[in-house]
Design a protein around this motif. Sequence first.
Motif, PDB file in Angstrom:
ATOM      1  N   GLU A  36       0.830  -1.210   0.000  1.00  0.00           N
ATOM      2  CA  GLU A  36       0.000   0.000   0.000  1.00  0.00           C
ATOM      3  C   GLU A  36       0.863   1.258   0.000  1.00  0.00           C
ATOM      4  OE1 GLU A  36      -3.919   1.713   2.346  1.00  0.00           O
ATOM      5  OE2 GLU A  36      -2.911  -0.083   3.082  1.00  0.00           O
ATOM      6  N   ILE A  37       0.460   2.194  -0.858  1.00  0.00           N
ATOM      7  CA  ILE A  37       1.144   3.489  -0.975  1.00  0.00           C
ATOM      8  C   ILE A  37       0.118   4.594  -0.782  1.00  0.00           C
ATOM      9  CG2 ILE A  37       2.250   5.065  -2.612  1.00  0.00           C
ATOM     10  CD1 ILE A  37       3.710   2.709  -3.799  1.00  0.00           C
ATOM     11  N   LEU A  38       0.514   5.642  -0.080  1.00  0.00           N
ATOM     12  CA  LEU A  38      -0.341   6.797   0.157  1.00  0.00           C
ATOM     13  C   LEU A  38       0.274   8.018  -0.527  1.00  0.00           C
ATOM     14  CD1 LEU A  38      -2.799   7.948   1.822  1.00  0.00           C
ATOM     15  CD2 LEU A  38      -1.088   8.578   3.532  1.00  0.00           C
ATOM     16  N   VAL A  39      -0.522   8.701  -1.341  1.00  0.00           N
ATOM     17  CA  VAL A  39      -0.108   9.967  -1.951  1.00  0.00           C
ATOM     18  C   VAL A  39      -0.968  11.038  -1.304  1.00  0.00           C
ATOM     19  CG1 VAL A  39       0.105  11.314  -4.062  1.00  0.00           C
ATOM     20  CG2 VAL A  39       0.478   8.841  -4.128  1.00  0.00           C
ATOM     21  N   ASP A  40      -0.352  11.839  -0.431  1.00  0.00           N
ATOM     22  CA  ASP A  40      -1.076  12.852   0.343  1.00  0.00           C
ATOM     23  C   ASP A  40      -0.582  14.240  -0.076  1.00  0.00           C
ATOM     24  OD1 ASP A  40      -2.251  14.519   2.198  1.00  0.00           O
ATOM     25  OD2 ASP A  40      -1.790  13.234   3.914  1.00  0.00           O
ATOM     26  N   PHE A  41      -1.358  14.898  -0.924  1.00  0.00           N
ATOM     27  CA  PHE A  41      -0.951  16.213  -1.410  1.00  0.00           C
ATOM     28  C   PHE A  41      -0.968  17.273  -0.315  1.00  0.00           C
ATOM     29  CE2 PHE A  41      -1.807  14.085  -5.392  1.00  0.00           C
ATOM     30  CZ  PHE A  41      -0.768  14.550  -6.192  1.00  0.00           C
ATOM     31  N   THR A  42      -1.702  17.033   0.778  1.00  0.00           N
ATOM     32  CA  THR A  42      -1.695  17.989   1.891  1.00  0.00           C
ATOM     33  C   THR A  42      -0.362  17.950   2.634  1.00  0.00           C
ATOM     34  OG1 THR A  42      -2.683  16.448   3.485  1.00  0.00           O
ATOM     35  CG2 THR A  42      -4.194  17.793   2.164  1.00  0.00           C
ATOM     36  N   LYS A  43       0.358  16.836   2.514  1.00  0.00           N
ATOM     37  CA  LYS A  43       1.699  16.745   3.092  1.00  0.00           C
ATOM     38  C   LYS A  43       2.763  17.178   2.091  1.00  0.00           C
ATOM     39  CE  LYS A  43       0.636  13.317   6.563  1.00  0.00           C
ATOM     40  NZ  LYS A  43       0.807  11.962   7.033  1.00  0.00           N
ATOM     41  N   ILE A  44       2.510  16.920   0.809  1.00  0.00           N
ATOM     42  CA  ILE A  44       3.453  17.366  -0.221  1.00  0.00           C
ATOM     43  C   ILE A  44       3.547  18.884  -0.186  1.00  0.00           C
ATOM     44  CG2 ILE A  44       3.851  17.539  -2.718  1.00  0.00           C
ATOM     45  CD1 ILE A  44       2.536  14.728  -2.946  1.00  0.00           C
ATOM     46  N   ASN A  45       2.401  19.555  -0.105  1.00  0.00           N
ATOM     47  CA  ASN A  45       2.358  21.013   0.024  1.00  0.00           C
ATOM     48  C   ASN A  45       1.510  21.354   1.246  1.00  0.00           C
ATOM     49  OD1 ASN A  45       1.965  23.763  -0.085  1.00  0.00           O
ATOM     50  ND2 ASN A  45       1.114  23.794  -2.131  1.00  0.00           N
ATOM     51  N   PRO A  46       2.158  21.524   2.406  1.00  0.00           N
ATOM     52  CA  PRO A  46       1.405  21.835   3.620  1.00  0.00           C
ATOM     53  C   PRO A  46       0.981  23.312   3.693  1.00  0.00           C
ATOM     54  CG  PRO A  46       3.742  21.666   4.118  1.00  0.00           C
ATOM     55  CD  PRO A  46       3.575  21.314   2.669  1.00  0.00           C
ATOM     56  N   ILE A 132      -3.245   0.281  -3.805  1.00  0.00           N
ATOM     57  CA  ILE A 132      -2.996  -1.069  -3.320  1.00  0.00           C
ATOM     58  C   ILE A 132      -2.321  -1.877  -4.430  1.00  0.00           C
ATOM     59  CG2 ILE A 132      -4.088  -3.180  -2.419  1.00  0.00           C
ATOM     60  CD1 ILE A 132      -4.470  -0.789  -0.579  1.00  0.00           C
ATOM     61  N   LYS A 133      -1.290  -2.629  -4.062  1.00  0.00           N
ATOM     62  CA  LYS A 133      -0.587  -3.460  -5.045  1.00  0.00           C
ATOM     63  C   LYS A 133      -1.436  -4.673  -5.390  1.00  0.00           C
ATOM     64  CE  LYS A 133       4.009  -4.226  -5.103  1.00  0.00           C
ATOM     65  NZ  LYS A 133       5.302  -4.766  -4.614  1.00  0.00           N
ATOM     66  N   GLY A 134      -1.649  -4.852  -6.680  1.00  0.00           N
ATOM     67  CA  GLY A 134      -2.422  -5.993  -7.156  1.00  0.00           C
ATOM     68  C   GLY A 134      -1.556  -7.222  -7.339  1.00  0.00           C
ATOM     69  N   GLU A 135      -2.187  -8.307  -7.708  1.00  0.00           N
ATOM     70  CA  GLU A 135      -1.474  -9.567  -7.921  1.00  0.00           C
ATOM     71  C   GLU A 135      -0.465  -9.460  -9.062  1.00  0.00           C
ATOM     72  OE1 GLU A 135      -4.210 -12.794  -8.371  1.00  0.00           O
ATOM     73  OE2 GLU A 135      -5.169 -12.382  -6.447  1.00  0.00           O
ATOM     74  N   ASP A 136      -0.721  -8.546 -10.006  1.00  0.00           N
ATOM     75  CA  ASP A 136       0.198  -8.373 -11.134  1.00  0.00           C
ATOM     76  C   ASP A 136       1.380  -7.463 -10.790  1.00  0.00           C
ATOM     77  OD1 ASP A 136      -1.071  -5.930 -10.983  1.00  0.00           O
ATOM     78  OD2 ASP A 136      -1.691  -5.889 -13.093  1.00  0.00           O
ATOM     79  N   GLY A 137       1.413  -6.964  -9.529  1.00  0.00           N
ATOM     80  CA  GLY A 137       2.525  -6.138  -9.100  1.00  0.00           C
ATOM     81  C   GLY A 137       2.342  -4.636  -9.328  1.00  0.00           C
ATOM     82  N   THR A 138       1.271  -4.245  -9.994  1.00  0.00           N
ATOM     83  CA  THR A 138       1.020  -2.817 -10.217  1.00  0.00           C
ATOM     84  C   THR A 138       0.078  -2.285  -9.129  1.00  0.00           C
ATOM     85  OG1 THR A 138      -0.875  -3.224 -11.665  1.00  0.00           O
ATOM     86  CG2 THR A 138       1.306  -3.047 -12.706  1.00  0.00           C
ATOM     87  N   TYR A 139       0.168  -0.983  -8.898  1.00  0.00           N
ATOM     88  CA  TYR A 139      -0.668  -0.364  -7.881  1.00  0.00           C
ATOM     89  C   TYR A 139      -1.960   0.143  -8.498  1.00  0.00           C
ATOM     90  CZ  TYR A 139       3.134  -0.633  -4.543  1.00  0.00           C
ATOM     91  OH  TYR A 139       4.104  -1.080  -3.704  1.00  0.00           O
ATOM     92  N   LYS A 140      -3.054  -0.138  -7.824  1.00  0.00           N
ATOM     93  CA  LYS A 140      -4.384   0.288  -8.252  1.00  0.00           C
ATOM     94  C   LYS A 140      -4.966   1.229  -7.198  1.00  0.00           C
ATOM     95  CE  LYS A 140      -4.281  -2.504 -11.754  1.00  0.00           C
ATOM     96  NZ  LYS A 140      -3.738  -2.026 -12.969  1.00  0.00           N
ATOM     97  N   LEU A 141      -5.676   2.225  -7.661  1.00  0.00           N
ATOM     98  CA  LEU A 141      -6.316   3.180  -6.769  1.00  0.00           C
ATOM     99  C   LEU A 141      -7.337   2.460  -5.892  1.00  0.00           C
ATOM    100  CD1 LEU A 141      -6.721   6.193  -5.997  1.00  0.00           C
ATOM    101  CD2 LEU A 141      -8.500   6.262  -7.733  1.00  0.00           C
ATOM    102  N   LYS A 142      -7.251   2.681  -4.602  1.00  0.00           N
ATOM    103  CA  LYS A 142      -8.216   2.086  -3.671  1.00  0.00           C
ATOM    104  C   LYS A 142      -9.455   2.977  -3.678  1.00  0.00           C
ATOM    105  CE  LYS A 142      -8.758   0.538   1.084  1.00  0.00           C
ATOM    106  NZ  LYS A 142      -8.093   0.402   2.384  1.00  0.00           N
ATOM    107  N   GLN A 143     -10.579   2.405  -4.048  1.00  0.00           N
ATOM    108  CA  GLN A 143     -11.834   3.172  -4.139  1.00  0.00           C
ATOM    109  C   GLN A 143     -12.508   3.299  -2.795  1.00  0.00           C
ATOM    110  OE1 GLN A 143     -12.753   4.753  -6.911  1.00  0.00           O
ATOM    111  NE2 GLN A 143     -11.080   3.900  -8.087  1.00  0.00           N
TER     112      GLN A 143
END
Length: 143
Positions: A36-46, A132-143
């Motif tokens: 799992e990866i989190l992209v938080d733009f509020t932390k990128i630009n506080p 979230i990392k899928g079975e194919d190894g790529t990350y998919k957006l968690k809905q």
Amino acid sequence: MKSVGFIFFIITILSSCSLWERKQFEYTYQQINENEILVDFTKINPGSWDTLLLIPPYTTSDQIRVGYLDSEYLEQIALADWIIAAAYLENGNMTAYSSCSRSPTDLDQVLEDQDSVLTKKFPRSKAVFRFIKGEDGTYKLKQ
């Protein structure tokens, strides 16, 4: 006629100064765990901003519409296929930007549900995305 040209030149110079005020924030993400990866733009630009504008590759300045010079500048960032531009807006005006790499997560997934408009705005409170990392190894957006 010379004075009109001079005035136009001065206005162009002064309006382009607005780009110098724009701060670039380095695109980062947080690895929550190995899947799992989190992209938080509020932390990128506080800093101070109320809206995130995501701009996929090949978007034209006419489609961006955040002011002529800012739109032209963001269009140049969005020319690369591997970059998604992110503009931080305060009351509709661009205050900063980030150049977001499409790897390992692809923010294009956030833009997929659009009809004909290429850019997409998010209120600051919704500018956090989990992948979230899928079975194919790529990350998919968690809905």
